[in-house]
Design a protein around this motif. Structure first.
Motif, PDB file in Angstrom:
ATOM      1  N   LEU A 182      87.244  42.725  63.984  1.00 61.84           N
ATOM      2  CA  LEU A 182      86.807  43.726  63.009  1.00 61.84           C
ATOM      3  C   LEU A 182      85.463  43.406  62.379  1.00 61.84           C
ATOM      4  CD1 LEU A 182      90.123  44.597  61.110  1.00 61.84           C
ATOM      5  CD2 LEU A 182      89.202  45.553  63.240  1.00 61.84           C
ATOM      6  N   GLN A 183      85.139  42.113  62.228  1.00 54.01           N
ATOM      7  CA  GLN A 183      83.900  41.746  61.535  1.00 54.01           C
ATOM      8  C   GLN A 183      82.662  42.341  62.193  1.00 54.01           C
ATOM      9  OE1 GLN A 183      83.004  37.760  60.394  1.00 54.01           O
ATOM     10  NE2 GLN A 183      84.983  37.402  59.432  1.00 54.01           N
ATOM     11  N   GLN A 184      82.649  42.407  63.520  1.00 52.19           N
ATOM     12  CA  GLN A 184      81.468  42.930  64.202  1.00 52.19           C
ATOM     13  C   GLN A 184      81.230  44.403  63.868  1.00 52.19           C
ATOM     14  OE1 GLN A 184      81.981  43.319  68.523  1.00 52.19           O
ATOM     15  NE2 GLN A 184      84.201  43.127  68.261  1.00 52.19           N
ATOM     16  N   TYR A 185      82.296  45.161  63.637  1.00 56.03           N
ATOM     17  CA  TYR A 185      82.142  46.573  63.282  1.00 56.03           C
ATOM     18  C   TYR A 185      81.649  46.722  61.844  1.00 56.03           C
ATOM     19  CZ  TYR A 185      85.233  46.723  67.342  1.00 56.03           C
ATOM     20  OH  TYR A 185      85.788  46.513  68.576  1.00 56.03           O
ATOM     21  N   VAL A 186      82.060  45.798  60.985  1.00 56.10           N
ATOM     22  CA  VAL A 186      81.617  45.840  59.587  1.00 56.10           C
ATOM     23  C   VAL A 186      80.109  45.659  59.502  1.00 56.10           C
ATOM     24  CG1 VAL A 186      81.731  44.634  57.366  1.00 56.10           C
ATOM     25  CG2 VAL A 186      83.830  45.059  58.669  1.00 56.10           C
ATOM     26  N   THR A 187      79.578  44.692  60.246  1.00 51.11           N
ATOM     27  CA  THR A 187      78.139  44.416  60.181  1.00 51.11           C
ATOM     28  C   THR A 187      77.300  45.527  60.794  1.00 51.11           C
ATOM     29  OG1 THR A 187      78.249  43.162  62.261  1.00 51.11           O
ATOM     30  CG2 THR A 187      78.510  41.928  60.211  1.00 51.11           C
ATOM     31  N   PRO A 288      88.930  41.932  53.649  1.00 53.55           N
ATOM     32  CA  PRO A 288      87.611  42.525  53.404  1.00 53.55           C
ATOM     33  C   PRO A 288      87.170  43.472  54.520  1.00 53.55           C
ATOM     34  CG  PRO A 288      87.570  40.190  52.900  1.00 53.55           C
ATOM     35  CD  PRO A 288      88.871  40.455  53.589  1.00 53.55           C
ATOM     36  N   SER A 289      87.445  43.116  55.777  1.00 56.78           N
ATOM     37  CA  SER A 289      87.058  43.979  56.897  1.00 56.78           C
ATOM     38  C   SER A 289      87.835  45.284  56.868  1.00 56.78           C
ATOM     39  CB  SER A 289      87.296  43.257  58.234  1.00 56.78           C
ATOM     40  OG  SER A 289      86.493  42.106  58.341  1.00 56.78           O
ATOM     41  N   PHE A 290      89.122  45.195  56.559  1.00 57.29           N
ATOM     42  CA  PHE A 290      89.956  46.393  56.463  1.00 57.29           C
ATOM     43  C   PHE A 290      89.420  47.341  55.388  1.00 57.29           C
ATOM     44  CE2 PHE A 290      93.729  48.537  54.625  1.00 57.29           C
ATOM     45  CZ  PHE A 290      94.170  49.213  55.751  1.00 57.29           C
ATOM     46  N   ALA A 291      89.097  46.786  54.216  1.00 56.14           N
ATOM     47  CA  ALA A 291      88.563  47.606  53.124  1.00 56.14           C
ATOM     48  C   ALA A 291      87.200  48.177  53.481  1.00 56.14           C
ATOM     49  CB  ALA A 291      88.474  46.768  51.846  1.00 56.14           C
ATOM     50  N   ASN A 292      86.358  47.380  54.120  1.00 52.61           N
ATOM     51  CA  ASN A 292      85.022  47.840  54.517  1.00 52.61           C
ATOM     52  C   ASN A 292      85.092  49.010  55.484  1.00 52.61           C
ATOM     53  OD1 ASN A 292      82.526  46.610  53.500  1.00 52.61           O
ATOM     54  ND2 ASN A 292      83.441  44.672  54.103  1.00 52.61           N
ATOM     55  N   GLU A 315      68.861  64.392  45.506  1.00 54.68           N
ATOM     56  CA  GLU A 315      68.743  63.774  46.831  1.00 54.68           C
ATOM     57  C   GLU A 315      69.239  62.332  46.783  1.00 54.68           C
ATOM     58  OE1 GLU A 315      65.288  62.518  50.099  1.00 54.68           O
ATOM     59  OE2 GLU A 315      64.785  63.654  48.286  1.00 54.68           O
ATOM     60  N   LEU A 316      70.139  62.010  47.690  1.00 53.25           N
ATOM     61  CA  LEU A 316      70.621  60.640  47.834  1.00 53.25           C
ATOM     62  C   LEU A 316      69.650  59.899  48.752  1.00 53.25           C
ATOM     63  CD1 LEU A 316      72.855  58.545  47.296  1.00 53.25           C
ATOM     64  CD2 LEU A 316      74.038  59.399  49.322  1.00 53.25           C
ATOM     65  N   VAL A 317      68.799  59.076  48.167  1.00 48.89           N
ATOM     66  CA  VAL A 317      67.750  58.380  48.921  1.00 48.89           C
ATOM     67  C   VAL A 317      68.302  57.152  49.635  1.00 48.89           C
ATOM     68  CG1 VAL A 317      65.525  57.189  48.733  1.00 48.89           C
ATOM     69  CG2 VAL A 317      65.980  59.233  47.366  1.00 48.89           C
ATOM     70  N   ALA A 318      69.193  56.414  48.969  1.00 45.44           N
ATOM     71  CA  ALA A 318      69.757  55.213  49.586  1.00 45.44           C
ATOM     72  C   ALA A 318      71.158  54.974  49.053  1.00 45.44           C
ATOM     73  CB  ALA A 318      68.872  53.995  49.312  1.00 45.44           C
ATOM     74  N   TRP A 319      72.034  54.527  49.939  1.00 44.80           N
ATOM     75  CA  TRP A 319      73.398  54.135  49.582  1.00 44.80           C
ATOM     76  C   TRP A 319      73.720  52.890  50.393  1.00 44.80           C
ATOM     77  CZ3 TRP A 319      77.781  55.987  46.770  1.00 44.80           C
ATOM     78  CH2 TRP A 319      78.995  55.419  47.135  1.00 44.80           C
ATOM     79  N   ARG A 320      73.855  51.754  49.712  1.00 45.86           N
ATOM     80  CA  ARG A 320      74.203  50.508  50.390  1.00 45.86           C
ATOM     81  C   ARG A 320      75.363  49.866  49.651  1.00 45.86           C
ATOM     82  NH1 ARG A 320      69.886  48.962  53.706  1.00 45.86           N
ATOM     83  NH2 ARG A 320      71.281  47.360  54.560  1.00 45.86           N
ATOM     84  N   ARG A 321      76.129  49.066  50.387  1.00 42.88           N
ATOM     85  CA  ARG A 321      77.392  48.611  49.804  1.00 42.88           C
ATOM     86  C   ARG A 321      77.734  47.189  50.231  1.00 42.88           C
ATOM     87  NH1 ARG A 321      82.111  48.882  52.063  1.00 42.88           N
ATOM     88  NH2 ARG A 321      81.401  50.368  53.624  1.00 42.88           N
ATOM     89  N   TYR A 322      78.251  46.416  49.255  1.00 45.63           N
ATOM     90  CA  TYR A 322      78.855  45.113  49.512  1.00 45.63           C
ATOM     91  C   TYR A 322      80.339  45.234  49.154  1.00 45.63           C
ATOM     92  CZ  TYR A 322      79.692  40.084  49.366  1.00 45.63           C
ATOM     93  OH  TYR A 322      80.194  38.821  49.591  1.00 45.63           O
ATOM     94  N   ILE A 323      81.159  45.504  50.152  1.00 47.45           N
ATOM     95  CA  ILE A 323      82.600  45.781  50.032  1.00 47.45           C
ATOM     96  C   ILE A 323      82.815  46.970  49.083  1.00 47.45           C
ATOM     97  CG2 ILE A 323      84.912  44.829  49.680  1.00 47.45           C
ATOM     98  CD1 ILE A 323      83.841  42.070  50.192  1.00 47.45           C
TER      99      ILE A 323
END
Length: 483
Positions: A182-187, A288-292, A315-323
């Motif tokens: 799963l980790q590879q899909y998260v990244t 964490p991977s499941f939640a991501n 306008e949503l210019v950027a959306w980034r997330r840590y979990i």
């Protein structure tokens, strides 16, 4: 049988021990090793704890009227009245939607079910013999639940963050196996943030012009424990479906493994056994991977289609997330952004965002991010609950390692700063903390100078970042706070 199955390389640790050996050889090796140890120049005038201090800690550990736990965030130790700790724990596990009390220890029944699942994987060829032996824990430990006090939320009777400690439990290795894939899909998620370094790179790639640009942060409340199981599994299936390198049989097996971990997520508290019915516990490797991936599915349907598209709200210019921690750059009116958050919270996904909006600065991870005219800048952010946990110079640690701690910490802080003068201001805070622990200020000053000089060399070697420019009719004049 498909020969294209992907294998993890996970295997049981070797338990080999040479029983028939030449004792004379062992004795010779022992004498040689002891001689080398005697020659080591290890000097320690002070032990970390005196006899009285060790006795005091032992007495505290045996005191049933207090409970000692690390704080959820900010470091430090929290000493609580045991009755209040238990009261919060019972409040958490009394949620009958999330947890269900079991009549008995389910370990043996679950162990048989898991053996059937693993044998199926081995029969298909998805699991090789080494993976099968690794996943099949013969004497699993029963998981236990505890909670970490959220003193950053409230100092008096703080709420708790439930954590299930399941090292060597029945599904601990199965969780590790699942997370390998799963980790590879998260990244690969468009919103993925690895750490604060990724945040700095993002902000450096964006120039801002205009008074209608807003910074915002958002946090998903109780993400882990509120994920509906079937929707969470759909997130896993969606990620696996997009992988052309994995055979379909293996994709089906991985989903079965995730389902097993979710439906057999049990734990013990005070001789009683409970099963978590909704979401995933904090503690298992794959959580964490499941939640991501669950969040990524929501983003794919709602967030990503809005990126860089002007709507009536903005306008949503950027959306980034840590979990579950989100960083947002918005262009438009503040009311439009707040209305967008209200709409975002109207969903069937059990996702509730608490947000903070500012035209000047926000705190995200360990950074404070702010605009200086049309350029974004950053410096280190310390939570109000942070305490001085640096190791004292009198600690009985290896000397060179101990002396390098301040330099390493100052380097980490330096990376967070856009301007050298900002680093100097907050470096003083770090230096003061180390001075309190017995470090020499003149040595700390030399570390700062060395770090700054190396930073200047690196900066000269780097090309200036060229990113998109967001413009409007008015220039941003707001500034971030002084460190």
């Amino acid at each position: 049988m498909d020969d294209n199955f992907i294998h993890t390389g996970l295997r049981e640790r070797s338990r080999f021990f040479p029983t028939n050996v030449n004792n004379e050889c062992v004795d010779a090796f022992k004498r040689s090793l002891l001689k080398e140890l005697d020659q080591l120049d290890v000097q320690c005038k002070n032990v970390n704890l005196t006899k009285d201090e060790r006795q005091a800690l032992s007495d505290l550990e045996k005191d049933v009227f207090i409970t000692i736990k690390p704080a959820d965030k900010g470091g430090g130790v929290v000493v609580m009245d045991t009755s209040k700790y238990d009261q919060e724990m019972y409040r958490l596990i009394s949620d009958k939607i999330t947890y269900r009390k079991l009549k008995k220890n389910p370990t043996q029944d679950y162990k048989k079910e898991m053996a059937t699942l693993l044998q199926e994987g081995h029969r298909l060829g998805v699991l090789d013999k080494k993976e099968l032996d690794f996943l099949n824990i013969k004497n699993p430990v029963i998981p236990v639940i505890y909670h970490l006090p959220k003193i950053h939320k409230r100092m008096e009777d703080p709420p708790g963050r439930p954590v299930v400690a399941g090292i060597d439990s029945l599904t601990s290795r199965l969780s590790q196996y699942v997370d390998f894939f799963l980790q590879q899909y998260v990244t690969q998620m468009p919103s993925f943030l690895k750490d604060s370094g990724d945040v700095i790179k993002l902000m450096q790639s964006i120039r801002v012009e205009g008074s209608d640009v807003w910074l915002a942060t958002a946090d998903v409340t109780s993400l882990y424990t509120l994920i509906p199981m079937e929707l969470g599994l759909k997130g896993i299936e969606k990620a696996l479906t997009g992988d052309p390198n994995m055979p379909d049989e293996q994709k089906v097996f991985i989903v079965k493994c995730v389902r097993f971990c979710l439906t057999h997520n049990y734990f013990m508290y005070k001789e009683n056994y409970y099963l978590q019915q909704v979401g995933v516990a904090m503690g298992p490797k794959f959580s964490p991977s499941f939640a991501n991936l669950y969040m990524a599915m929501r983003e794919g349907s709602v967030i990503n289609p809005m990126l860089n598209k002007r709507t009536e709200l903005g306008e949503l210019v950027a959306w980034r997330r840590y979990i579950n921690d989100c960083l947002i750059i918005w262009r438009g009116e503040q009311q439009g952004l707040e209305e967008w958050f209200r709409q975002l919270n109207c969903n069937e996904w059990n996702l509730n965002f608490t947000s903070h909006v500012s035209d000047s600065s926000v705190d995200f991870l360990d950074l404070t991010i702010f605009w200086d005219r049309d350029i974004s800048k950053t410096w280190s952010f310390f939570k109000p609950t942070d305490v001085n946990t640096y190791i004292d110079t009198t600690s009985c640690h290896y000397g060179p390692w101990l002396r390098n701690i301040p330099k390493g910490q100052l380097k980490r802080v330096y990376k967070n700063y856009s301007e050298p003068e900002d680093f100097r201001k907050q470096a003083q805070l770090i230096k003061n903390r180390f001075v309190d622990k017995g470090y020499q200020e003149i040595v700390l000053d030399s570390h700062c100078l060395e770090i700054e000089e190396k930073g200047k060399v690196v900066t000269k070697l780097q090309l200036p970042a060229k990113g998109p420019v967001m413009t409007s009719h008015h220039m941003v004049q707001s500034h971030g706070p002084s460190p």
